[in-house]
Structure formats: structure tokens, C-alpha cells
Design an enzyme around this catalytic site. Sequence first.
Site, short mmCIF file in Angstrom:
data_model
loop_
_atom_site.label_atom_id
_atom_site.label_comp_id
_atom_site.label_asym_id
_atom_site.label_seq_id
_atom_site.Cartn_x
_atom_site.Cartn_y
_atom_site.Cartn_z
N ASP A 186 -11.13 -1.67 -54.22
CA ASP A 186 -11.58 -0.58 -53.34
C ASP A 186 -11.01 -0.75 -51.94
OD1 ASP A 186 -13.22 0.63 -55.30
OD2 ASP A 186 -14.98 -0.55 -54.68
N HIS A 222 -17.17 7.33 -54.33
CA HIS A 222 -17.25 7.00 -55.75
C HIS A 222 -18.54 6.25 -56.03
CE1 HIS A 222 -15.39 3.18 -54.41
NE2 HIS A 222 -15.80 2.65 -55.55
N HIS A 272 -20.75 3.10 -58.16
CA HIS A 272 -20.67 1.76 -58.72
C HIS A 272 -21.90 1.53 -59.60
CE1 HIS A 272 -17.88 -0.90 -55.99
NE2 HIS A 272 -17.24 0.13 -56.52
N GLU A 330 -17.81 5.50 -63.91
CA GLU A 330 -17.72 5.76 -62.47
C GLU A 330 -17.27 7.20 -62.26
OE1 GLU A 330 -15.54 3.11 -59.92
OE2 GLU A 330 -16.72 1.37 -60.55
#
Length: 169
Positions: free
Chosen positions: A117, A104, A106, A40
Site C-alpha cells: 500500500d 480500499h 482491509h 477487498e
Amino acid sequence: MRRTRGVVIFERPGGGVLRIADHVLALVAPYRQHDRFAPEAGGVLLGRIVIERPDVTVETLTIPSPDDRRSRFAFFRARKPTQAAINAAWQASGGTQNYLGEWHTHPEDHPTPSWVDQRNWQRIARDARFEQDALFFLIAGRVSLAAWEVQRGGGPAVRLAVRETDNDD
């Protein structure tokens, strides 16, 4: 995502839009987790708040620093280099470019936020110092990008709808 002249536009639930230019999304593209071992990645969103309307424009973002911790299913952003980037953007813009939220990746085609999250987003919206009434959180999956808004104080994350019309703003 609907694209209008190189911009992805999301509708905000209380009115207004979140705009993200294609050149900003191009910064995310190399970090999408297409390889089954890719970790990630993430960073912060930087941009401007439109004073006359409840619109927000993401103009740039930070990319992972060597100090970040990354694994296949987790990303931990290092504070010092990120804060330095936020401060530099603020200074270089004469105080008009603000911290707007986080992004971010995934390792899934169409991203959904994990419980971790959502809890983290609420904590950030409760504890962080920022100018506007809400923060924005983007997750880039392998195929699509999704956005959420969390109000100041840390309420629930609300998924932003992609704009349905082609009207110019």
C-alpha cells in the site's frame, strides 16, 4: 473517528482538515470485509479543495467496477472506468470536483497500510496528475476507518489524526 454533524474530520499535519461526509462513508459500508471470504474493494476519492484554507472535502467516491480485480487480500483498480468517472465528475462540476486520492478495504478491524500500500501510494503521488499539494488514502477496516496523506512527489505516508475538538469549522 470523531463525527461532527454527519462528517468525519481528520487533522492534516501541515494545517487544515480532511472532511468526509457520512453519505460518502455509506458508499464504503457494503464493501467492508465482514465475511471471511469477502474480497477487498476500492476506488478513488473525489471532492473539492478549499481555496482560502488548506482544507479538503471528499464529496463522493467511486465503487468497484466489474473490470477491477479483487481478492481477499488485494485490489487492483481498472484504469479506464475509473478515469472515465474522474472525467465525468470534473465535467459535471464545472471543473471544481477533483481527484483527491484512493480508498480500499482491509480484512482487519483497525486497518494499517501494508508495505505494498505505502509503496503504491508513493508511486501515485509521484506519477499522477492532480491539482493539490497532497493525495489522501483511506483504508476501511471492519470496525474503523483510517486516513493517510502523501505529499506531491511521493514522500512518506503520514497518518492523519482524528480531530480532537468539537469546534465548528
